[in-house]
Each structure stands twice: as C-alpha cells, then as structure tokens.
Design a protein around this motif. Sequence first.
Motif, short mmCIF file in Angstrom:
data_model
loop_
_atom_site.label_atom_id
_atom_site.label_comp_id
_atom_site.label_asym_id
_atom_site.label_seq_id
_atom_site.Cartn_x
_atom_site.Cartn_y
_atom_site.Cartn_z
N ALA A 1 0.82 -1.20 0.00
CA ALA A 1 0.00 0.00 0.00
C ALA A 1 0.86 1.26 0.00
O ALA A 1 1.91 1.31 0.64
N VAL A 2 0.41 2.28 -0.75
CA VAL A 2 1.06 3.58 -0.75
C VAL A 2 0.03 4.62 -0.34
O VAL A 2 -1.17 4.48 -0.60
N GLY A 3 0.51 5.66 0.33
CA GLY A 3 -0.41 6.65 0.89
C GLY A 3 -1.21 7.43 -0.12
O GLY A 3 -2.23 8.02 0.21
N SER A 4 -0.75 7.48 -1.36
CA SER A 4 -1.43 8.28 -2.38
C SER A 4 -2.55 7.52 -3.06
O SER A 4 -3.23 8.07 -3.92
N LEU A 5 -2.76 6.25 -2.73
CA LEU A 5 -3.72 5.43 -3.46
C LEU A 5 -4.66 4.74 -2.47
O LEU A 5 -4.27 3.80 -1.78
N SER A 6 -5.88 5.25 -2.39
CA SER A 6 -6.91 4.65 -1.56
C SER A 6 -8.25 4.92 -2.23
O SER A 6 -8.56 6.08 -2.55
N THR A 7 -9.01 3.88 -2.44
CA THR A 7 -10.25 3.99 -3.20
C THR A 7 -11.41 3.48 -2.38
O THR A 7 -11.34 2.41 -1.78
N ARG A 8 -12.49 4.25 -2.38
CA ARG A 8 -13.73 3.81 -1.76
C ARG A 8 -14.65 3.19 -2.81
O ARG A 8 -14.69 3.63 -3.95
N LYS A 9 -15.38 2.16 -2.38
CA LYS A 9 -16.43 1.59 -3.21
C LYS A 9 -17.76 1.99 -2.62
O LYS A 9 -18.14 1.56 -1.53
N LEU A 10 -18.49 2.84 -3.35
CA LEU A 10 -19.81 3.30 -2.93
C LEU A 10 -20.86 2.52 -3.71
O LEU A 10 -20.80 2.46 -4.94
N VAL A 11 -21.79 1.92 -3.01
CA VAL A 11 -22.82 1.12 -3.66
C VAL A 11 -24.17 1.82 -3.48
O VAL A 11 -24.60 2.07 -2.35
N TYR A 12 -24.80 2.10 -4.62
CA TYR A 12 -26.15 2.67 -4.64
C TYR A 12 -27.08 1.60 -5.21
O TYR A 12 -26.84 1.08 -6.30
N THR A 13 -28.14 1.26 -4.49
CA THR A 13 -28.93 0.12 -4.93
C THR A 13 -30.40 0.27 -4.56
O THR A 13 -30.73 0.92 -3.56
N LYS A 14 -31.25 -0.37 -5.39
CA LYS A 14 -32.69 -0.36 -5.12
C LYS A 14 -33.34 -1.48 -5.91
O LYS A 14 -32.94 -1.79 -7.03
N GLU A 15 -34.38 -2.07 -5.33
CA GLU A 15 -35.17 -3.06 -6.05
C GLU A 15 -36.15 -2.35 -6.97
O GLU A 15 -36.80 -1.37 -6.58
N ILE A 16 -36.25 -2.86 -8.22
CA ILE A 16 -37.15 -2.27 -9.20
C ILE A 16 -38.02 -3.37 -9.81
O ILE A 16 -37.72 -4.56 -9.67
N THR A 17 -39.10 -2.98 -10.47
CA THR A 17 -40.00 -3.92 -11.13
C THR A 17 -39.86 -3.79 -12.63
O THR A 17 -40.01 -2.69 -13.18
N LEU A 18 -39.56 -4.90 -13.29
CA LEU A 18 -39.49 -4.95 -14.76
C LEU A 18 -40.62 -5.88 -15.21
O LEU A 18 -40.44 -7.09 -15.33
N ASP A 19 -41.81 -5.32 -15.43
CA ASP A 19 -42.96 -6.15 -15.78
C ASP A 19 -43.01 -6.39 -17.28
O ASP A 19 -42.50 -5.60 -18.10
N ALA A 20 -43.61 -7.52 -17.66
CA ALA A 20 -43.64 -7.93 -19.06
C ALA A 20 -44.41 -6.97 -19.94
O ALA A 20 -44.11 -6.83 -21.13
N ALA A 21 -45.40 -6.28 -19.39
CA ALA A 21 -46.20 -5.36 -20.20
C ALA A 21 -45.39 -4.14 -20.61
O ALA A 21 -45.59 -3.57 -21.69
N THR A 22 -44.44 -3.72 -19.76
CA THR A 22 -43.66 -2.51 -20.04
C THR A 22 -42.35 -2.80 -20.75
O THR A 22 -41.95 -2.06 -21.66
N TYR A 23 -41.68 -3.90 -20.39
CA TYR A 23 -40.33 -4.18 -20.88
C TYR A 23 -40.34 -5.35 -21.86
O TYR A 23 -39.74 -6.40 -21.61
#
Length: 636
Positions: free
Chosen positions: A95-117
């Motif tokens: 590890a070097v002090g100049s390199l540090s990365t965060r992983k941010l997760v944005y998430t949500k359940e959605i509906t993909l119905d057959a009539a629309t998609y």
Amino acid sequence: MKPLRSLGLLLLLLLPLVASATHIVGGELDLQYKSGSTYTLSLNLYFDAINGDPLALDQSLVASIFVKATNQRVVNVTLPLTSNTFVQYTNPACAVGSLSTRKLVYTKEITLDAATYANAGGYYVAVERCCRNITISNIINPGGAAQTFYLEFPAVVRNGAAFIDSTPRIFPPLGDYACRGELFYYDFGGQDVDGDSLAYDMVTPLNGHATAAVGNNAPLPSAAPYAPITWSQGLSAANQIPGTPALGIDARTGRLTVRASSLGLFVFGVRCAEYRKGVKIGETRRDFQLYVLNCPTNVAPRLQVRAANSAALYRPGRDTLRLLPGGNRCLTIRYTDSDPNSVLTMSTRPVNFTVPAPTFTTSISGTVRAAGAPDTLTATLCFPDCSDTKGKVYLLDLIVADNGCSLPKHDTVRVAFTATQGTNAAPVLSSSFPPAPAPTVDAAPTVVRVTLGQRYTATLTGTDADRNALALAAVGEGFDLASMGMQFTAQNGAGLANGTFAWEPTCAAVAAIGTSNGLVVHFKLTETGPCVPLPQERAIRFEVVPVAELTAFRPPNVITPNGDGQNDFLRMPDLPVDFCDNKFAGIKIFSRWGQQVFASSERGFQWGGQGVGGLYYYLATYTDGRKFKGWVEVIP
C-alpha cells in the motif's frame, strides 16, 4: 517484502490542484434478477479516498432506463447509498499513501414487468456524474470530464415466455498500482449467474452530458448517444495506457495486462458483453484508473525441478514424467531469489486437468535473506497413487511467487506427466447361504426360509488376492437388524474378513413383516486401499415359516366306523399348524345335500360318521382366511 521507495516527488505531482473536485475513479452498473418481476439495480461507484472532496459523496443518484431502439425514457430510479467500503490491495504490504479507493454502492429493487419491458431491441440504463480526477494523464481536460455509467439488458419476455437475465458481474475492483517497465496483470473477469457466455474488449470511456458546472448536484441522465472522453494525442481505445504491450484484455478470460512505459494516472474502459445461444443479449461497462509509478527493481524468483532420486533437472518442453504403480511419484523443487528478504511461496496450477491434483508434503514458503549468495528453499510435491491420465499427457504448472510490489513476480515450470494406476482384483464374497440365482439385469435376492422359533445361522467370508483391507457389514432394507432380533458380527482385516449372521425369528418379527414377503438384508464386502474399490454384495430375503409347514397336508378320505379300532374316526393331525396370530378357526362337515352334520373349533377333533354311510364334505378354516376343502367317504 520489497517496499516501494522514493515516491515523495511523484506523489506531490499527483496531488489535486482543486480540492473541491469530485475525483471519481470509475464504476459500473449491475442488474440482478430476484424473483417474479423484481430485480435489483445497483451502481458501484469508485471514489478517490485521498484527494476526493467528501462533500461530493452523494447520498443518492438517479438512474434512468431507456428503450434502446427509440431512446425513449421509461422511468427514473433514485438509488440510495447503501454501502461505503474501501477497495483492498492484492498485497496490503504494498500500500502507498497516495492510493486509496472507496467503493460506494447505490442500490434499489425495481420492477421490470412484461407489459412494459417487452421491446425486442432491449433497454439500457444510464447514470451521469461529474467529474474525474484532474491529474489523469491520458485524456484532455480531465478536471472537466464527466462519466456515464452504462448497462444494456434484454426484454423480460421473448416469444411469449419469460426471459430472465442477470447482467454479468465484473470483479474485483482494482486497488493496485503498476510499476513502470514491469508487467502488470489483473483479473477483470466476471461471473454470470445465468451461465451466459462473456466476451471482453477495451472501449473508450463515456463522458456523457454532465459538466463541471453542475457541481455536486448530480444531473438527471439524458438519453444516448453519450459523447466519449477525448484521448490525449496518440492514444485511443486500443492504446489507452501506452507500453509494450499497451493495456489490453483477454477477450475470453477478462485478464488485463500492460507493461507501462510512462508514469502517471491513466483512465481506461472495459466492456463485458453477454451472449446466450450465440446472440448478444446485454453488456456492462467499467471505467477505472491505474497509477503507474517508479518502483524499486524486483528480480523474479527462480525454481528448478527434479524427479525424486534423479540427479538431472527436469527440462520443460522436452521431458515427460511417467508415474508408474509402486514407483516414486514425488518431485523435489528448489527455489530462490537474488533479492534479499524476499518471501517466496510455491503453488500449483493444473493446465488441462482437474483431479486428482498433486500435493506438497513439505513447507511451500520461506524467506530468502542473503543478498548476493541467496538461500535456496526446498519443497516436495507428490502425485497421488491414484493419479491416472488414461493415456493422455497432463500439464501442471509449478509456480514460485515473491512478495514484490506492486504485484508478485513469478517463475513457472510446466511439468508434463503421464500416470497409471495399479490393477485391482475384485475381492471374493462366499457364504453358507444357498447359491445366488443366475445374474440378471434386476437380480432378485436369494430367498431363505427360517422356521419360527428356531435359530438360524450363516457364515460369510471375504478374501482378496491383493491383500487390501476388507470389511463385512449387514444392512437391513428399510429396517434395523437389532430391532428384528438379528445379529451380525465381523472380524475384518487385510485380505480376509469373516462374518456370522444369526436370527431366531419371533411372532413380533412376523407381525412386522406383515404382507411385505420377508425381510431383505444386504451383506456387503468393501475394500479400502485400491484406487478403484470393487465392493461385493449378497442380498438375502428372509421369510418366516411355521415349524411344520413343510409337512404335506393329506387328510384321510375314507373312514370305517365299525368299532374295530382301525380307522374309526376322521382326524386331521396334519392340518397346518397355528402361526402366531394365524390360527385354526374350526371345521364343518356337510352331507352330500349340503346339510351340516358336524362342527368343531378344536384342532384335535374327531368325527365318527354319524352311523350313516356315504360321501361327506368338510371345510376347515383359519383366522387369516385360509380354507381347506375336501371329501371323505364313510363305510359302516
């Protein structure tokens, strides 16, 4: 460990010029099927944890879904921030002090119905955000360059039926840096829960419509097309990080490789397309960054291989090991490194086979401490006795790796070998049971009739010409032997096993049998030691019979009741005996005209003919419904 040194000046050069820049490192969208019409839509966003502005960490982002054929907006989805973690280094010690990365997760359940998609051309999802790291070396105006996260997915119905698809997941995110002039490699290969085929290629990252003027307010995504970033002069999708080779990806495995020739921070784009039955059904993209730094010189370790008891070194590409039954199946491996304080580790990687894999029988890691006169470490690798290449040549890579930064260096020796197993003669199972019937596809168990209340014993013997360890066992089919009063004991050993079976059936066992036509016991002889054991088995069906069942029932058909003491009465001493709850119920005697002339419930009855000659008919019955009919002639 080989630490990274002299980074001070370089790290200063890489510090941001504008502290309020958002410093997005990269990211990708992900769509996973849950159940019914429910899917989980996620955005994995990678953020510079050293130079990024904490105020730029959005608590939510907006994703928009569009029809691919028309670019018509279907829906906007607000994705809340659900996770905030750090991306790990392959080797944390680097590890070097100049390199540090965060992983941010944005998430949500959605509906993909057959009539629309249901549009046959499919759909795409986009999230737009500004801005990238201002110190990126390979694009124009990096501080004003935005990013579009992009994903394509198919209609959820095809040919009138549900069409379920989860997008491939590219993993893991990149936490490492590359050293200039050194080969860098990383696995960007993905997984697809649907088993779809995946293909990878390098693509130009998307800029999209967002601008730095938007600030920390994430814009509502616009429809495609999305403008790409602008490469610096001489660079392109095929030459995103210059070097020999330039940054590339294996189309089948997703493995990234580059030997970078320039220092700096480089952005790059990877696309993973998924195919089902040869037809492309979707894709996902990942944008990311890679630091290229000056690193201390790291000399690769070296290894040598010898077959056990051989003075000659194994020659890759020229020698083939031939592993024979009873022979020495081990390799001696010597490995070292000219760099001081290097920690070396041995491993193996099958190339064209899976099992059985050889195993190390000694320590596989150690530290080389002496510079200039390096220590030499030793390991022993042994192939299992049951290795069998079935006439083919198997290839096994022996790999030694150091703990150098940023990634370990390796030396590999590819060993070619053939292996055969020893032959195994099947053990023999003999017994005092009646001979087994002739073999058939569905061999029926041998039937053994055991007399109620009488002890039955049988012996079994297992022998093996190979002197393998033998064991005898008895297993009831659907019942426990002890619960039926059955006993089985065995004396097991090398090349010989003896067993004794004993049973004295009771009425309780008869009641348990019911109408199942007996109790089946499987007598099994197993062997241990050979690569391919050849177990033997005898199946015996035990049926319980009464004591006198085998005595023929032959009642007299003539009586002469004349008082001479000879054949004066009708008696039936040979009637079938009582069998537990199945007992003699009674006898009736009828005249030829059907008139009952005698009846008794006593097994020891006697009838003297009533003093009238002629033919008479009898009917003897049992409690289980059995009936015995016949006639008798009375001669006065």
